[in-house]
Design a protein around this motif. Sequence first.
Motif, PDB file in Angstrom:
ATOM      1  N   LEU A 125      18.588 -27.331  14.981  1.00 12.41           N
ATOM      2  CA  LEU A 125      18.129 -27.488  16.355  1.00 12.41           C
ATOM      3  C   LEU A 125      19.295 -27.449  17.337  1.00 12.41           C
ATOM      4  N   THR A 126      20.143 -26.469  17.180  1.00 19.30           N
ATOM      5  CA  THR A 126      21.275 -26.293  18.080  1.00 19.30           C
ATOM      6  C   THR A 126      21.173 -24.917  18.728  1.00 19.30           C
ATOM      7  N   GLY A 127      21.651 -24.833  19.949  1.00 19.09           N
ATOM      8  CA  GLY A 127      21.586 -23.567  20.667  1.00 19.09           C
ATOM      9  C   GLY A 127      20.317 -23.461  21.477  1.00 19.09           C
ATOM     10  N   PRO A 128      20.194 -22.416  22.272  1.00 22.19           N
ATOM     11  CA  PRO A 128      19.021 -22.267  23.144  1.00 22.19           C
ATOM     12  C   PRO A 128      17.763 -21.793  22.419  1.00 22.19           C
ATOM     13  N   PHE A 129      17.897 -21.228  21.209  1.00 21.13           N
ATOM     14  CA  PHE A 129      16.741 -20.690  20.506  1.00 21.13           C
ATOM     15  C   PHE A 129      16.791 -21.080  19.035  1.00 21.13           C
ATOM     16  N   LEU A 130      15.601 -21.164  18.448  1.00 24.44           N
ATOM     17  CA  LEU A 130      15.453 -21.400  17.018  1.00 24.44           C
ATOM     18  C   LEU A 130      15.051 -20.087  16.353  1.00 24.44           C
ATOM     19  N   LYS A 131      15.837 -19.655  15.377  1.00 21.88           N
ATOM     20  CA  LYS A 131      15.540 -18.425  14.646  1.00 21.88           C
ATOM     21  C   LYS A 131      14.689 -18.762  13.432  1.00 21.88           C
ATOM     22  N   VAL A 132      13.517 -18.126  13.356  1.00 26.62           N
ATOM     23  CA  VAL A 132      12.591 -18.313  12.234  1.00 26.62           C
ATOM     24  C   VAL A 132      12.348 -16.945  11.611  1.00 26.62           C
ATOM     25  N   GLU A 133      12.633 -16.833  10.337  1.00 23.51           N
ATOM     26  CA  GLU A 133      12.425 -15.571   9.614  1.00 23.51           C
ATOM     27  C   GLU A 133      11.331 -15.769   8.581  1.00 23.51           C
ATOM     28  N   LEU A 134      10.306 -14.918   8.645  1.00 21.89           N
ATOM     29  CA  LEU A 134       9.193 -14.947   7.704  1.00 21.89           C
ATOM     30  C   LEU A 134       9.287 -13.720   6.807  1.00 21.89           C
ATOM     31  N   ILE A 135       9.367 -13.955   5.495  1.00 24.88           N
ATOM     32  CA  ILE A 135       9.499 -12.868   4.514  1.00 24.88           C
ATOM     33  C   ILE A 135       8.302 -12.931   3.571  1.00 24.88           C
ATOM     34  N   TYR A 136       7.526 -11.869   3.566  1.00 22.81           N
ATOM     35  CA  TYR A 136       6.358 -11.760   2.692  1.00 22.81           C
ATOM     36  C   TYR A 136       6.712 -10.836   1.538  1.00 22.81           C
ATOM     37  N   SER A 137       6.500 -11.292   0.324  1.00 19.37           N
ATOM     38  CA  SER A 137       6.864 -10.496  -0.852  1.00 19.37           C
ATOM     39  C   SER A 137       5.846 -10.741  -1.951  1.00 19.37           C
ATOM     40  N   GLY A 138       5.825  -9.820  -2.907  1.00 16.00           N
ATOM     41  CA  GLY A 138       4.904  -9.949  -4.029  1.00 16.00           C
ATOM     42  C   GLY A 138       5.180  -8.897  -5.079  1.00 16.00           C
ATOM     43  N   ALA A 139       4.528  -9.057  -6.229  1.00 17.02           N
ATOM     44  CA  ALA A 139       4.696  -8.115  -7.338  1.00 17.02           C
ATOM     45  C   ALA A 139       3.489  -8.215  -8.246  1.00 17.02           C
ATOM     46  N   ASN A 140       3.275  -7.165  -9.001  1.00 19.47           N
ATOM     47  CA  ASN A 140       2.240  -7.179 -10.016  1.00 19.47           C
ATOM     48  C   ASN A 140       2.796  -7.783 -11.299  1.00 19.47           C
ATOM     49  N   SER A 141       1.918  -8.072 -12.213  1.00 21.32           N
ATOM     50  CA  SER A 141       2.369  -8.661 -13.472  1.00 21.32           C
ATOM     51  C   SER A 141       3.077  -7.612 -14.325  1.00 21.32           C
ATOM     52  N   GLU A 142       3.765  -8.056 -15.366  1.00 20.52           N
ATOM     53  CA  GLU A 142       4.495  -7.133 -16.236  1.00 20.52           C
ATOM     54  C   GLU A 142       3.547  -6.320 -17.110  1.00 20.52           C
ATOM     55  N   GLN A 143       2.306  -6.826 -17.290  1.00 20.33           N
ATOM     56  CA  GLN A 143       1.377  -6.112 -18.158  1.00 20.33           C
ATOM     57  C   GLN A 143       0.608  -5.018 -17.415  1.00 20.33           C
ATOM     58  N   VAL A 144       0.454  -5.168 -16.098  1.00 22.77           N
ATOM     59  CA  VAL A 144      -0.326  -4.216 -15.329  1.00 22.77           C
ATOM     60  C   VAL A 144       0.590  -3.560 -14.306  1.00 22.77           C
TER      61      VAL A 144
END
Length: 644
Positions: A125-144
């Motif tokens: 909570l320092t500085g004039p702005f708060l940087k928020v990064e949202l990362i969406y990730s995923g993978a299929n299973s090893e069998q499919v």
Amino acid sequence: MPARILAKALLCLLLAAPALHAQPEERQPAAPAKQLIERRISLSEIGFDRGLEFDRLSGRRVLYFPLAPAEAMGRASLHLALRYGETLRTARALTVRIGDRTERAVDLDGTGSEEIAIELPAEALTGPFLKVELIYSGANSEQVCIDERASGDFLRVLPRSALVMGLDSDGLTSPLTVERLLPGRVSLLLPGEELAPPALAFALRAAARYDAEAGGLALHDTLPRRSAALWDRGVLAYERGSDEAPDLRVKPYRGLPGLRFSGDNPQAALSLLASPYRDLARATQLDAPRLAPPAETPDTLTFAALGAPDLSARVTGAATLEFSFPIDAFPVGRAPGGLDLLVGATPSPAGGGVSVTVYLNDTFLGARPLPTGDPTWMRFDVPEGLLGRSNALRVLVQRPTEGGDCRFAPQGYPVTILPQSRFTLDRETGEPEDFFALRQAAGQGLSVVLDGIDRATLEGWVLPVAGALLPEDAPVVVEDALSTGDAAGDGPFLYLSRNAPPESDPLLRLDQGRVEIRDRSGRTLFDGAGLARLGAAQIVEIGGRRGVWLRPGDGPAPRLTRATPLALDRGDLALIDEAGVAVAVSTLRTDLVEVRYPDRTDLWQILARYRLWIVAAGWVLLTLVVLRALQGFYRRSRGRGEGS
């Protein structure tokens, strides 16, 4: 011996007497803890009215929330409202990074919704702005092994997601800080019945800056009562004062921080808050000088100057990079004729590159391959007439899939559009023929004439239209009568009156008898009292100057929200009802509507009424002329044949 014992006893009594007569000390109650005010900054307030959406098992977004200074910050937490789903079973997660540090990883299992709250550490909570990064990730299973495009997955971060802060109002002393933290709804406090030109100019500038066209600004003469614990509405107050110099300072209103403007030119302080010199407003009190705009007009406008966000992603199969910008971001009189993108992409280990496809306002501009890893310039032409009031640039980056037979897991490689990318301003705009073009032309100032103005008309009609037409940093000049001639220049104007302005010839006016508005097939759309209840905004010309004549309607003023704003974009005639813009058309380029005056007969009325008969008579006359010419030609040919 007894005497010695007696003396000791007397001495003990003398020493103990003060303690015996002393009153017990009263304990002072502890001072109550100061109540913090709560400020919720939602995604819709920082420009994401529809929230965020991810799909195809990948995506990244960086958000910036305004922060209060350390002396005012009590507590802070990030609240995310999620909705997600899939058609095929995959392993998915949302990673939340605060200030470049991972704070939470959320498992997204199947289909559902979830609310998460993250308490934010003090070091973030320092500085004039708060940087928020949202990362969406995923993978299929090893069998499919399937293509990630077939998973049917999605993740929505709803627009009510917000940064929640508990603030100590005593620590909010800087006008710049208070202005940065103002809620999306603002009360404009103009006490007194008389609306002097400085107050009117200040109100119109505030309408442009605080989104009056979307219901973001409300006019009050006294402040309504509300809770002092929830900061959900900002306050701008104009007080004439005794000092003529513009003054800006922080002042509490009903326990919540607000901004007090004074002086004979309060819009100069608003100009400062919208200018590159706004950091000067970090002082607790400021005398705002008049700041002149730069005189030079650039030939290009970079993405950095347009305020573009971080346009980068890790691309596995495809990713979309986009941002929006208003028409008034371009200099007055200039329009882009081309787009130069500087794109860099990391090639895969096998040497595969990417393809770049560019859309502007959902119109295809072109596609280019990028086979190497070096930053490369790509040139795209921008068709004339494509831009509007608000514009969206969308870049689709695609990478061909490598591997196969499930031997290699898909891997994303970085792609970025560098901020040196630019629009080339090699086209002149010409005279404004649409509302959005008039907004760009008003970048150097707007003249305003308000004939018969009152508080209800100002709030209900003038402020929303000013918010739609006026750029944030454009000065306003309130005049008693519109100046014309060489000395007045050719800048745009806003003219409020019940009747048409002098020396103008608008298409639609209600002071010359009965009026009907019909569609192309002749069906009546508006007439009589129904037309008079509507407000009308139309582009007119007075003394060589083009501007907007606003006639307020007899019915209720528009009730505007962020979902239903007053969008004056394309067209030169707009009818406004309680829900906003009912009809907006260009009378110069199309014949979608026709304005008729049944009680008035002139040449054009006759031509319009009997145009079919006139066309038929013209064809008959033309046929007779052709037949007569052919007959004469036949006779002459026959005479020459008989003479020979």
